[in-house]
Write a protein that holds these residues in place. Structure first.
Motif, PDB file in Angstrom:
ATOM      1  N   LYS A  16       0.830  -1.209   0.000  1.00  0.00           N
ATOM      2  CA  LYS A  16       0.000   0.000   0.000  1.00  0.00           C
ATOM      3  C   LYS A  16       0.862   1.255   0.000  1.00  0.00           C
ATOM      4  O   LYS A  16       0.446   2.296  -0.471  1.00  0.00           O
ATOM      5  CB  LYS A  16      -0.929  -0.024   1.206  1.00  0.00           C
ATOM      6  N   GLY A  17       2.056   1.183   0.573  1.00  0.00           N
ATOM      7  CA  GLY A  17       2.934   2.346   0.606  1.00  0.00           C
ATOM      8  C   GLY A  17       4.198   2.041   1.383  1.00  0.00           C
ATOM      9  O   GLY A  17       4.309   0.997   2.031  1.00  0.00           O
ATOM     10  N   PHE A  18       5.153   2.959   1.286  1.00  0.00           N
ATOM     11  CA  PHE A  18       6.423   2.818   1.992  1.00  0.00           C
ATOM     12  C   PHE A  18       6.657   4.031   2.873  1.00  0.00           C
ATOM     13  O   PHE A  18       6.313   5.150   2.500  1.00  0.00           O
ATOM     14  CB  PHE A  18       7.603   2.760   1.001  1.00  0.00           C
ATOM     15  N   GLU A  19       7.261   3.800   4.020  1.00  0.00           N
ATOM     16  CA  GLU A  19       7.777   4.873   4.861  1.00  0.00           C
ATOM     17  C   GLU A  19       9.267   4.613   5.017  1.00  0.00           C
ATOM     18  O   GLU A  19       9.728   3.483   4.861  1.00  0.00           O
ATOM     19  CB  GLU A  19       7.104   4.866   6.239  1.00  0.00           C
ATOM     20  N   ARG A  20      10.012   5.662   5.319  1.00  0.00           N
ATOM     21  CA  ARG A  20      11.451   5.528   5.571  1.00  0.00           C
ATOM     22  C   ARG A  20      11.761   6.142   6.923  1.00  0.00           C
ATOM     23  O   ARG A  20      11.155   7.138   7.316  1.00  0.00           O
ATOM     24  CB  ARG A  20      12.258   6.237   4.486  1.00  0.00           C
ATOM     25  N   ASP A  21      12.695   5.520   7.627  1.00  0.00           N
ATOM     26  CA  ASP A  21      13.074   6.011   8.946  1.00  0.00           C
ATOM     27  C   ASP A  21      14.597   5.956   9.084  1.00  0.00           C
ATOM     28  O   ASP A  21      15.196   4.894   8.901  1.00  0.00           O
ATOM     29  CB  ASP A  21      12.412   5.159  10.038  1.00  0.00           C
ATOM     30  N   ASP A  22      15.200   7.105   9.384  1.00  0.00           N
ATOM     31  CA  ASP A  22      16.638   7.147   9.610  1.00  0.00           C
ATOM     32  C   ASP A  22      16.967   6.357  10.871  1.00  0.00           C
ATOM     33  O   ASP A  22      16.381   6.592  11.926  1.00  0.00           O
ATOM     34  CB  ASP A  22      17.116   8.591   9.782  1.00  0.00           C
ATOM     35  N   VAL A  23      17.913   5.442  10.750  1.00  0.00           N
ATOM     36  CA  VAL A  23      18.300   4.602  11.880  1.00  0.00           C
ATOM     37  C   VAL A  23      19.546   5.179  12.538  1.00  0.00           C
ATOM     38  O   VAL A  23      19.485   5.636  13.664  1.00  0.00           O
ATOM     39  CB  VAL A  23      18.529   3.138  11.431  1.00  0.00           C
ATOM     40  N   ALA A  24      20.676   5.128  11.835  1.00  0.00           N
ATOM     41  CA  ALA A  24      21.925   5.675  12.363  1.00  0.00           C
ATOM     42  C   ALA A  24      22.999   5.622  11.292  1.00  0.00           C
ATOM     43  O   ALA A  24      23.000   4.723  10.446  1.00  0.00           O
ATOM     44  CB  ALA A  24      22.384   4.879  13.581  1.00  0.00           C
ATOM     45  N   PHE A  25      23.919   6.555  11.339  1.00  0.00           N
ATOM     46  CA  PHE A  25      25.090   6.556  10.464  1.00  0.00           C
ATOM     47  C   PHE A  25      24.727   6.430   8.985  1.00  0.00           C
ATOM     48  O   PHE A  25      25.380   5.710   8.233  1.00  0.00           O
ATOM     49  CB  PHE A  25      26.073   5.446  10.864  1.00  0.00           C
ATOM     50  N   GLY A  26      23.659   7.096   8.571  1.00  0.00           N
ATOM     51  CA  GLY A  26      23.248   7.068   7.173  1.00  0.00           C
ATOM     52  C   GLY A  26      22.382   5.888   6.769  1.00  0.00           C
ATOM     53  O   GLY A  26      21.926   5.806   5.639  1.00  0.00           O
ATOM     54  N   LEU A  27      22.149   4.962   7.685  1.00  0.00           N
ATOM     55  CA  LEU A  27      21.322   3.798   7.388  1.00  0.00           C
ATOM     56  C   LEU A  27      19.847   4.173   7.537  1.00  0.00           C
ATOM     57  O   LEU A  27      19.455   4.797   8.519  1.00  0.00           O
ATOM     58  CB  LEU A  27      21.665   2.649   8.338  1.00  0.00           C
ATOM     59  N   VAL A  28      19.065   3.802   6.533  1.00  0.00           N
ATOM     60  CA  VAL A  28      17.634   4.120   6.519  1.00  0.00           C
ATOM     61  C   VAL A  28      16.837   2.828   6.400  1.00  0.00           C
ATOM     62  O   VAL A  28      17.076   2.017   5.509  1.00  0.00           O
ATOM     63  CB  VAL A  28      17.290   5.057   5.338  1.00  0.00           C
ATOM     64  N   ALA A  29      15.886   2.621   7.315  1.00  0.00           N
ATOM     65  CA  ALA A  29      15.009   1.448   7.272  1.00  0.00           C
ATOM     66  C   ALA A  29      13.794   1.749   6.403  1.00  0.00           C
ATOM     67  O   ALA A  29      13.283   2.875   6.405  1.00  0.00           O
ATOM     68  CB  ALA A  29      14.551   1.075   8.672  1.00  0.00           C
ATOM     69  N   LEU A  30      13.345   0.747   5.671  1.00  0.00           N
ATOM     70  CA  LEU A  30      12.110   0.858   4.896  1.00  0.00           C
ATOM     71  C   LEU A  30      10.983   0.191   5.677  1.00  0.00           C
ATOM     72  O   LEU A  30      11.178  -0.855   6.298  1.00  0.00           O
ATOM     73  CB  LEU A  30      12.251   0.154   3.544  1.00  0.00           C
ATOM     74  N   PHE A  31       9.809   0.798   5.634  1.00  0.00           N
ATOM     75  CA  PHE A  31       8.626   0.245   6.294  1.00  0.00           C
ATOM     76  C   PHE A  31       7.495   0.126   5.277  1.00  0.00           C
ATOM     77  O   PHE A  31       6.642   1.008   5.183  1.00  0.00           O
ATOM     78  CB  PHE A  31       8.184   1.128   7.460  1.00  0.00           C
TER      79      PHE A  31
END
Length: 88
Positions: free
Chosen positions: A37-52
């Motif tokens: 249905k859609g994606f969200e992104r969340d900054d984790v640390a040190f430039g790493l971004v999680a996809l949701f």
């Protein structure tokens, strides 16, 4: 039978993974009957971004297992965890 919406946390292997390309590969890996249905992104640390991605799946036995396994097999994915699940 109803449908279930699952928000799944997908961690890329490194900050160098192209997230737009990863999103396309995740969409292409979905088992039959599931859709994103859609994606969200969340900054984790040190430039790493999680996809949701929020995935809509039929409410059957096995729940999100097939989607989790499909996502885990995608190149560039480090880990897959279910964040939230709810019925539609």
């Amino acid at each position: 039978m109803g449908k279930v919406a699952a928000k799944i946390k997908v961690m890329p292997e490194s900050p160098d993974v192209d997230l737009d390309d990863l999103q396309e590969r995740l969409e292409g890996s979905l088992p039959e009957g599931a859709k994103i249905k859609g994606f969200e992104r969340d900054d984790v640390a040190f430039g790493l971004v999680a996809l949701f991605p929020t995935v809509i799946i039929p409410d059957e036995s096995g729940g999100t297992d097939a989607v989790e396994e499909a996502f885990a097999d995608v190149d560039g994915v480090e880990s897959v965890d279910v964040d939230t699940v709810g019925r539609l």
